[in-house]
Design an enzyme around this catalytic site. Sequence first.
Site, PDB file in Angstrom:
ATOM      1  N   ASN A  10      -4.489   2.085  -6.632  1.00 51.34           N
ATOM      2  CA  ASN A  10      -3.345   2.983  -6.792  1.00 51.34           C
ATOM      3  C   ASN A  10      -2.107   2.215  -6.358  1.00 51.34           C
ATOM      4  O   ASN A  10      -1.891   2.015  -5.162  1.00 51.34           O
ATOM      5  CB  ASN A  10      -3.572   4.228  -5.917  1.00 51.34           C
ATOM      6  CG  ASN A  10      -2.352   5.131  -5.865  1.00 51.34           C
ATOM      7  OD1 ASN A  10      -1.420   4.991  -6.648  1.00 51.34           O
ATOM      8  ND2 ASN A  10      -2.364   6.070  -4.914  1.00 51.34           N
ATOM      9  N   LYS A  12       0.861   3.118  -6.456  1.00 49.35           N
ATOM     10  CA  LYS A  12       1.945   3.981  -5.954  1.00 49.35           C
ATOM     11  C   LYS A  12       3.266   3.544  -6.595  1.00 49.35           C
ATOM     12  O   LYS A  12       3.274   3.182  -7.764  1.00 49.35           O
ATOM     13  CB  LYS A  12       1.977   3.952  -4.420  1.00 49.35           C
ATOM     14  CG  LYS A  12       0.605   4.267  -3.825  1.00 49.35           C
ATOM     15  CD  LYS A  12       0.637   4.552  -2.361  1.00 49.35           C
ATOM     16  CE  LYS A  12      -0.771   4.912  -1.899  1.00 49.35           C
ATOM     17  NZ  LYS A  12      -0.808   5.314  -0.501  1.00 49.35           N
ATOM     18  N   HIS A  93      -2.552  13.595  -5.347  1.00 47.20           N
ATOM     19  CA  HIS A  93      -2.494  12.673  -4.200  1.00 47.20           C
ATOM     20  C   HIS A  93      -1.696  13.332  -3.075  1.00 47.20           C
ATOM     21  O   HIS A  93      -0.745  14.066  -3.328  1.00 47.20           O
ATOM     22  CB  HIS A  93      -1.838  11.363  -4.633  1.00 47.20           C
ATOM     23  CG  HIS A  93      -1.974  10.288  -3.608  1.00 47.20           C
ATOM     24  ND1 HIS A  93      -1.168  10.250  -2.487  1.00 47.20           N
ATOM     25  CD2 HIS A  93      -2.837   9.254  -3.496  1.00 47.20           C
ATOM     26  CE1 HIS A  93      -1.548   9.219  -1.736  1.00 47.20           C
ATOM     27  NE2 HIS A  93      -2.549   8.604  -2.328  1.00 47.20           N
ATOM     28  N   GLU A  95       0.489  12.264  -1.207  1.00 47.71           N
ATOM     29  CA  GLU A  95       1.936  11.982  -1.243  1.00 47.71           C
ATOM     30  C   GLU A  95       2.640  12.903  -2.231  1.00 47.71           C
ATOM     31  O   GLU A  95       3.800  13.276  -2.021  1.00 47.71           O
ATOM     32  CB  GLU A  95       2.160  10.494  -1.570  1.00 47.71           C
ATOM     33  CG  GLU A  95       1.775   9.627  -0.372  1.00 47.71           C
ATOM     34  CD  GLU A  95       1.337   8.216  -0.715  1.00 47.71           C
ATOM     35  OE1 GLU A  95       1.531   7.771  -1.857  1.00 47.71           O
ATOM     36  OE2 GLU A  95       0.783   7.547   0.190  1.00 47.71           O
ATOM     37  N   GLU A 169      -9.367  11.409   0.833  1.00 46.58           N
ATOM     38  CA  GLU A 169      -8.413  10.534   1.515  1.00 46.58           C
ATOM     39  C   GLU A 169      -7.807  11.273   2.704  1.00 46.58           C
ATOM     40  O   GLU A 169      -6.858  12.055   2.536  1.00 46.58           O
ATOM     41  CB  GLU A 169      -7.282  10.132   0.563  1.00 46.58           C
ATOM     42  CG  GLU A 169      -7.742   9.424  -0.680  1.00 46.58           C
ATOM     43  CD  GLU A 169      -6.610   8.634  -1.322  1.00 46.58           C
ATOM     44  OE1 GLU A 169      -6.733   7.412  -1.365  1.00 46.58           O
ATOM     45  OE2 GLU A 169      -5.610   9.239  -1.724  1.00 46.58           O
ATOM     46  N   GLY A 175      -2.369   4.286   4.416  1.00 51.24           N
ATOM     47  CA  GLY A 175      -1.286   3.353   4.715  1.00 51.24           C
ATOM     48  C   GLY A 175      -1.065   3.111   6.193  1.00 51.24           C
ATOM     49  O   GLY A 175      -0.040   2.553   6.588  1.00 51.24           O
ATOM     50  N   SER A 214      -6.609   3.140   3.759  1.00 47.03           N
ATOM     51  CA  SER A 214      -6.652   1.843   4.449  1.00 47.03           C
ATOM     52  C   SER A 214      -7.934   1.046   4.163  1.00 47.03           C
ATOM     53  O   SER A 214      -8.396   0.288   5.014  1.00 47.03           O
ATOM     54  CB  SER A 214      -6.450   2.026   5.956  1.00 47.03           C
ATOM     55  OG  SER A 214      -5.160   2.569   6.219  1.00 47.03           O
TER      56      SER A 214
HETATM   57  P1  PGA Z   1      -3.895   2.858   1.314  1.00 45.76           P
HETATM   58  O1  PGA Z   1      -3.646   4.037   0.254  1.00 45.76           O
HETATM   59  O2  PGA Z   1      -5.101   2.097   0.827  1.00 45.76           O
HETATM   60  O3  PGA Z   1      -2.641   2.031   1.267  1.00 45.76           O
HETATM   61  O4  PGA Z   1      -4.141   3.500   2.619  1.00 45.76           O
HETATM   62  C1  PGA Z   1      -4.716   4.740  -0.326  1.00 45.76           C
HETATM   63  C2  PGA Z   1      -4.196   5.842  -1.193  1.00 45.76           C
HETATM   64  O5  PGA Z   1      -3.267   6.549  -0.786  1.00 45.76           O
HETATM   65  O6  PGA Z   1      -4.689   6.037  -2.332  1.00 45.76           O
END
Ligand code: PGA
Length: 256
Positions: A10, A12, A93, A95, A169, A175, A214
Amino acid sequence: MAHRPYIVGNWKMNGSRTMLAEARAIDRAALRYPEVQIALAPPFPFVGLLREAVNAIGIGGQDCHTAAKGAHTGDVSAAMLADIGADFVILGHSERRRDHHESDSLIRAKADAALAAGLGIIVCVGETLDERDAGQAEAVVSAQVDGSLPLGDAALEAAQAYKLAVAYEPVWAIGTGRVAAVEDVVAMHAAVRERLAAAYGDAGAKVRILYGGSVNAENAAGLLAAQGVGGALVGGASLTADAFLPIVAAAGQGEG
Ligand code: PGA
């Protein structure tokens, strides 16, 4: 028999023409891992470019509108993603749930639109740290699965065809460099699996449950070998081939 593990990057809001080289490198290496299903989800402007740049891996969007077309300035429909060759779309997601106030019912409507356009979907769920500390993690995630996954014949067909996936998640792991404990991941994936069985019956077993938050080269093997983990949704470590490919390699060795 378990389906191939599914490793999805992803991107983002990261992407550029320069980064096409990373996608090409991931695509070339994918030939060495036929036992792993690999995909990248770049921002909208790069979906078509990545589609043309790669052969072996899947390409998807990170969101879609509920409508196929119309007066919705700034939005992109599932039909458009399908038209430029996308295979799937990530929906719900955390976010987007946070930044755009997306509700379970909106995510379900987007999922219906995506399936109608022929796309596979990855629906994201996950609890906040406050919710976990309050002992609510499984209840929150179960409610998200119940409320945001698509239902009906199209959904059943998609489940049968391995076109449905759920990404668990934990919001506090995204992140942050903090990874959920493997035993907590196993417990949550089992809880999600129960909800999938309730929604889809036997076909629920064909919905892959990915872990996200992560994931990196160091922790991927342990997570991917865990009971019930069908793959990973990877953010930061999907932006370069060097960071992403060790995760793909780890999936090739996991139980799938
Ligand atoms: P990350 O993000 O691996 O940077 O923690 C995962 C995600 O939000 O899909």
